[in-house]
Design a protein around this motif. Structure first.
Motif, short mmCIF file in Angstrom:
data_model
loop_
_atom_site.label_atom_id
_atom_site.label_comp_id
_atom_site.label_asym_id
_atom_site.label_seq_id
_atom_site.Cartn_x
_atom_site.Cartn_y
_atom_site.Cartn_z
N GLN A 7 8.17 36.09 60.43
CA GLN A 7 7.54 36.51 59.18
C GLN A 7 6.02 36.45 59.19
N GLY A 303 9.07 40.60 55.71
CA GLY A 303 8.91 39.17 55.89
C GLY A 303 8.68 38.44 54.58
N HIS A 306 11.86 38.62 52.45
CA HIS A 306 12.86 37.70 53.02
C HIS A 306 12.58 36.27 52.59
#
Length: 531
Positions: A7, A303, A306
């Motif tokens: 990420q 990223g 998430h």
């Protein structure tokens, strides 16, 4: 075993140059891809990429934290769609040295674009660089824009430390170009000037009621919680149950996350003390993130999207828009849509706070008598438009660069007109010795590391102009520059003075079990720097 990019990827591309088998992609992309990927089939497990990564985003697949496990499959999926086509890697030719004093360059700004430009210039032996920044602190949005819970991302500044310790580097913090020194002053003492002044103005939201108190630019809120001196005095009403963010880029997600992160977790970051105190008393339980278009066109990165799924005590809710993939969706879009479907299918936990993504919803009016009491939105489902009750509306719909004194300006794009970084006049001809890099050059797009390639292009143009004799002229030396600054009463801080501020903040942070405790007053910074 392979290494995995996660990420935190900044797209600096330091890892690309370090990889001995050329298995990191995409190279040179400035479009929709917001991170780099490692081909697990080609990776030889040497760890060179992990050693080189400035933001610690690269892990061995066996050392992936639980909240990053998904990225092993994401890296592999990228190369299933884009099979690696390895080519011969040509070693970089060493740059020819320049005689001391033949090329002195001023860089205006101290954010990532400016720092990458300065470091790139110093790669050429003999070049001298003077950096000018109006604040007493360097690093721009790395310090004042990156969210306080993203400490790994902030660590990108380490790559500049070696360059800025070079004797050819001159640091002039607390100096405002355009007020204390002019463009003409810089040209009188430098063969070239590179402007890396960013895009500091937020785009406006032009709906009825937009001038009511309670509506702010998200950038003001970001500057407030990060302790930027220009924003430290702001006050935000956190007393209502709901906040609304217009726009769904990464800044919007940062703001939503900070609004709902627990005080205990925030207290372990370098968030400004005044913001920590205010957020600890916040009553906000729901943050609505509005996007005019559907999930496929969301501006946030996978990223950051998430990471929301791992917020303690927070549900992620998806409302509106088509979540089904299409055959021509790229990797990033496919990943975001898949994750949105997962969020939509998750059961909600009673008592949890919520981040609600409202897609295909446009703001039409802010309502309230003396301040914002609600935002009316249109999404096609309500004939009169739905009213979201809130006392806090933050717009996160993009940025614009400001005009730079002495340079041409394009008001349509909010940028300085240029060709490959060379500033051009109204006729399209390059203005000798004047260059741009970063957001004032290309507009507000890309991530931190995108500035590295942008700076490299500008510096390449500058060095080419030097080679053809365009920049050859007599200019004042550094002694003359110091004399001019002294005559104007300009009191610059150098790199050692910044290091003193940095050390004091870190010392305060250590005492409080935090990365640092920031000074938010310029007077405090100057007092520490001049002890």
């Amino acid at each position: 075993m392979a290494y995995v990019i996660t990420q935190n990827c900044c797209k600096d591309a330091s890892c690309v140059a370090a990889c001995p088998v050329d298995c990191i992609r995409p190279v040179g992309d400035d479009g929709g891809t917001q991170m780099l990927y490692i081909d697990p089939e080609t990776c030889i497990d040497c760890g060179a990429c992990a050693d080189e990564c400035p933001v610690e985003a690269v892990y061995s697949e066996y050392d992936l934290p639980a909240d990053m496990l998904r990225f092993a499959e994401i890296n592999a999926e990228y190369f299933r769609r884009h099979p690696l086509e390895a080519g011969p890697m040509e070693p970089l030719a060493p740059r020819a040295a320049i005689m001391p004093g033949e090329l002195r360059v001023a860089v205006v700004g101290a954010g990532p674009a400016a720092c990458y430009a300065a470091a790139e210039l110093l790669e050429t032996p003999g070049v001298e660089v003077d950096l000018f920044e109006r604040l007493p602190t360097p690093f721009g949005l790395i310090r004042a824009g990156v969210a306080p819970d993203h400490q790994r991302t902030k660590s990108v500044v380490r790559i500049f430390e070696k360059a800025f310790a070079d004797s050819r580097f001159g640091c002039h913090l607390n100096v405002e170009i355009g007020r204390e020194l002019t463009h003409a002053d810089l040209l009188a003492h430098h063969h070239a000037v590179v402007y890396a002044v960013g895009a500091s103005d937020s785009r406006g939201l032009h709906v009825p009621g937009a001038d009511l108190p309670g509506h702010y630019a998200a950038a003001d809120f970001v500057g407030w919680y990060n302790g930027h001196p220009d924003h430290a005095g702001h006050e935000f009403d956190l007393s209502s149950r709901r906040a609304v963010i217009v726009g769904n880029g990464n800044v919007a997600l940062d703001v939503a996350r900070i609004l709902l992160t627990t005080p205990a977790e925030l207290a372990a970051t370098d968030i400004a003390d005044h913001a920590l105190q205010a957020l600890s008393q916040s009553r906000i339980e729901e943050v609505v993130v509005l996007g005019r278009r559907g999930p496929r066109h969301a501006a946030f990165s996978f990223g950051e999207f998430h990471a929301l799924g791992y917020l303690s005590g927070v549900d992620v809710v998806i409302e509106g828009g088509d979540l089904e993939p299409q055959p021509d969706d790229d990797v990033e879009t496919t990943l975001k849509l898949a994750l949105a479907r997962e969020y939509a299918d998750r059961p909600r936990t009673p008592g949890n706070k919520r981040i609600v993504f409202r897609f295909c919803a446009a703001p039409t009016e802010m309502v309230g008598d003396e301040r914002v009491a609600g935002l009316r939105i249109a999404d096609g489902a309500e004939s009169g438009g739905e009213l979201l009750e809130t006392s806090l509306v933050l717009r996160s719909i993009g940025y614009r660069g400001r005009p730079v004194d002495g340079l041409p300006y394009n008001p349509d794009t909010g940028t300085v007109p240029h060709e490959h970084g060379r500033v051009i006049d109204d006729s399209g001809a390059p203005i000798p010795g004047v260059y741009v890099t970063g957001w004032i050059k290309r507009g507000p797009r890309g991530v931190i590391g995108t500035n590295r390639a942008c700076a490299a292009e500008t510096v390449a143009a500058l060095l080419a102009d030097f080679a053809t004799g365009t920049l050859h002229r007599a200019v004042g030396d550094r002694e003359a520059l110091r004399a001019t600054m002294s005559e104007r009463g300009v009191h610059a801080l150098g790199w050692p003075q910044w290091r003193a501020i940095d050390a004091a903040e870190r010392e305060q942070g250590t005492a409080a079990a935090r990365p640092r405790v920031k000074f938010v007053s310029i007077d405090e910074m100057l007092a520490v720097a001049r002890r």
